[in-house]
Design a protein around this motif. Structure first.
Motif, PDB file in Angstrom:
ATOM      1  N   HIS A   1      43.644 -16.881 -16.288  1.00  0.00           N
ATOM      2  CA  HIS A   1      44.725 -15.904 -16.273  1.00  0.00           C
ATOM      3  C   HIS A   1      46.082 -16.582 -16.279  1.00  0.00           C
ATOM      4  N   LEU A   2      46.188 -17.800 -15.734  1.00  0.00           N
ATOM      5  CA  LEU A   2      47.482 -18.480 -15.731  1.00  0.00           C
ATOM      6  C   LEU A   2      47.854 -18.953 -17.130  1.00  0.00           C
ATOM      7  N   ALA A   3      46.849 -19.235 -17.977  1.00  0.00           N
ATOM      8  CA  ALA A   3      47.139 -19.669 -19.344  1.00  0.00           C
ATOM      9  C   ALA A   3      47.658 -18.511 -20.193  1.00  0.00           C
ATOM     10  N   ASP A   4      47.356 -17.258 -19.762  1.00  0.00           N
ATOM     11  CA  ASP A   4      47.844 -16.105 -20.519  1.00  0.00           C
ATOM     12  C   ASP A   4      49.324 -15.842 -20.308  1.00  0.00           C
ATOM     13  N   LEU A   5      49.897 -16.473 -19.294  1.00  0.00           N
ATOM     14  CA  LEU A   5      51.306 -16.212 -18.981  1.00  0.00           C
ATOM     15  C   LEU A   5      52.191 -16.898 -20.015  1.00  0.00           C
TER      16      LEU A   5
ATOM     17  N   GLY B   1      61.571 -13.863  -0.053  1.00  0.00           N
ATOM     18  CA  GLY B   1      62.058 -13.060  -1.178  1.00  0.00           C
ATOM     19  C   GLY B   1      61.749 -13.723  -2.505  1.00  0.00           C
ATOM     20  N   SER B   2      61.951 -15.051  -2.581  1.00  0.00           N
ATOM     21  CA  SER B   2      61.670 -15.754  -3.838  1.00  0.00           C
ATOM     22  C   SER B   2      60.191 -15.734  -4.165  1.00  0.00           C
ATOM     23  N   VAL B   3      59.357 -15.965  -3.138  1.00  0.00           N
ATOM     24  CA  VAL B   3      57.909 -15.983  -3.396  1.00  0.00           C
ATOM     25  C   VAL B   3      57.437 -14.595  -3.831  1.00  0.00           C
ATOM     26  N   LEU B   4      57.970 -13.553  -3.202  1.00  0.00           N
ATOM     27  CA  LEU B   4      57.577 -12.194  -3.595  1.00  0.00           C
ATOM     28  C   LEU B   4      58.042 -11.878  -5.007  1.00  0.00           C
ATOM     29  N   LEU B   5      59.237 -12.360  -5.365  1.00  0.00           N
ATOM     30  CA  LEU B   5      59.741 -12.132  -6.724  1.00  0.00           C
ATOM     31  C   LEU B   5      58.860 -12.841  -7.753  1.00  0.00           C
ATOM     32  N   ALA B   6      58.433 -14.072  -7.412  1.00  0.00           N
ATOM     33  CA  ALA B   6      57.536 -14.800  -8.315  1.00  0.00           C
ATOM     34  C   ALA B   6      56.213 -14.054  -8.485  1.00  0.00           C
ATOM     35  N   SER B   7      55.689 -13.539  -7.371  1.00  0.00           N
ATOM     36  CA  SER B   7      54.419 -12.807  -7.437  1.00  0.00           C
ATOM     37  C   SER B   7      54.567 -11.536  -8.272  1.00  0.00           C
TER      38      SER B   7
ATOM     39  N   LEU C   1      50.490 -15.522  -0.390  1.00  0.00           N
ATOM     40  CA  LEU C   1      51.003 -15.013  -1.664  1.00  0.00           C
ATOM     41  C   LEU C   1      50.821 -16.038  -2.777  1.00  0.00           C
ATOM     42  N   THR C   2      51.025 -17.333  -2.434  1.00  0.00           N
ATOM     43  CA  THR C   2      50.802 -18.349  -3.473  1.00  0.00           C
ATOM     44  C   THR C   2      49.323 -18.427  -3.853  1.00  0.00           C
ATOM     45  N   PHE C   3      48.435 -18.250  -2.870  1.00  0.00           N
ATOM     46  CA  PHE C   3      47.007 -18.189  -3.204  1.00  0.00           C
ATOM     47  C   PHE C   3      46.723 -17.011  -4.126  1.00  0.00           C
ATOM     48  N   GLY C   4      47.413 -15.877  -3.873  1.00  0.00           N
ATOM     49  CA  GLY C   4      47.213 -14.717  -4.726  1.00  0.00           C
ATOM     50  C   GLY C   4      47.638 -14.974  -6.158  1.00  0.00           C
ATOM     51  N   ILE C   5      48.779 -15.680  -6.347  1.00  0.00           N
ATOM     52  CA  ILE C   5      49.217 -15.999  -7.711  1.00  0.00           C
ATOM     53  C   ILE C   5      48.223 -16.944  -8.369  1.00  0.00           C
TER      54      ILE C   5
ATOM     55  N   ALA D   1      45.986  -9.123   2.549  1.00  0.00           N
ATOM     56  CA  ALA D   1      45.892  -9.980   3.728  1.00  0.00           C
ATOM     57  C   ALA D   1      47.281 -10.390   4.209  1.00  0.00           C
ATOM     58  N   ALA D   2      48.189 -10.696   3.252  1.00  0.00           N
ATOM     59  CA  ALA D   2      49.552 -11.089   3.627  1.00  0.00           C
ATOM     60  C   ALA D   2      50.272  -9.936   4.309  1.00  0.00           C
ATOM     61  N   LEU D   3      50.062  -8.711   3.810  1.00  0.00           N
ATOM     62  CA  LEU D   3      50.713  -7.545   4.415  1.00  0.00           C
ATOM     63  C   LEU D   3      50.214  -7.351   5.839  1.00  0.00           C
ATOM     64  N   ILE D   4      48.919  -7.524   6.067  1.00  0.00           N
ATOM     65  CA  ILE D   4      48.363  -7.343   7.411  1.00  0.00           C
ATOM     66  C   ILE D   4      48.898  -8.414   8.349  1.00  0.00           C
ATOM     67  N   ILE D   5      49.009  -9.661   7.852  1.00  0.00           N
ATOM     68  CA  ILE D   5      49.556 -10.723   8.707  1.00  0.00           C
ATOM     69  C   ILE D   5      50.986 -10.411   9.094  1.00  0.00           C
ATOM     70  N   ALA D   6      51.781  -9.906   8.127  1.00  0.00           N
ATOM     71  CA  ALA D   6      53.173  -9.581   8.431  1.00  0.00           C
ATOM     72  C   ALA D   6      53.254  -8.471   9.480  1.00  0.00           C
ATOM     73  N   LEU D   7      52.401  -7.438   9.325  1.00  0.00           N
ATOM     74  CA  LEU D   7      52.411  -6.323  10.295  1.00  0.00           C
ATOM     75  C   LEU D   7      52.022  -6.803  11.683  1.00  0.00           C
TER      76      LEU D   7
END
Lengths: 130, 93
Positions: A3-7, A55-61, B53-57, B67-73
């Protein structure tokens, strides 16, 4: 890792940069958290990670999943809103608790509690005693 | 090419986040007072949220987001309760 190669490249580079920026900010905040001397200085350091870092990590996700699934994926905003609301609350509670503990021990490092004024009209102007 | 770039940057970000978690753990274990330990726990769970979140990406699944949302809560509730305990000596009055 198919899936990362599709980006596409125009999305992959901002995702990588935002991830590295967020992680670096979190690390800088945590290093400051270890190195600063007093608790009241230490309270400030981790907020680097809790505001712009996450915020940056969430934006990346969000960017990654939006491009991958070809639709708007915005559920990461939940974590962002939650962090923005809760971080000041927890840090305010902690700083107040620390101030209360230091004052009750008679520490010289913190200013004394303001005197309690009873019935005076100027009581509204002064800060309430902690 | 993009997969390689993304894999390496995710790997580097995870290393940075684990180092940040190690700093927070150091403060939890070594904090001179109780409020330092509670603040270290707060920093630890924020960093853990980012790591998930990085694991999710990396894996492309949304399970990690939940899981990240639950940890934050749970982290917010834990820190608020501990701060209340430090101030009053009890959680529920």
């Amino acid at each position: 890792m198919t899936h990362l190669a599709d980006l596409p490249v125009w999305a992959a580079i901002p995702v990588a940069l935002l991830l590295l920026l967020g992680a670096s900010l979190a690390l800088i905040g945590s290093i400051g958290f270890v190195r600063l001397r007093s608790f009241y200085e230490r309270v400030h350091a981790p907020t680097l990670g809790t505001t712009m870092g996450i915020g940056s990590v969430l934006l990346a996700s969000m960017l990654c999943f939006t491009v991958l699934q070809s639709r708007l994926v915005l559920h990461e905003i939940l974590i962002a809103v939650f962090m923005i609301v809760t971080t000041p609350i927890t840090l305010m509670l902690l700083a107040r608790a620390a101030l209360y503990r230091d004052r009750s021990e008679g520490s010289d490092d913190v200013p004394a509690a303001p005197p309690v004024q009873t019935g005076a009209p100027s009581a509204q102007d002064t800060a309430p005693p902690v | 090419m993009t997969a390689t770039l993304l894999l390496w940057s995710i790997f580097l970000a995870q290393i940075l986040l684990v180092a940040a978690m190690a700093c927070a753990t150091f403060r939890v274990l070594r904090g001179p007072r109780a409020q330092d330990r509670v603040l270290g726990l707060d920093t630890l769970y924020v960093n853990a949220t980012m790591l998930l979140l990085t694991f999710g990406i990396r894996t492309g699944s949304t399970l990690y987001f939940e899981a990240a949302l639950i940890i934050a809560l749970l982290g917010f509730v834990a820190t608020a309760a501990l701060a209340k305990f430090l101030m009053r000596g009890e959680v529920i009055e």
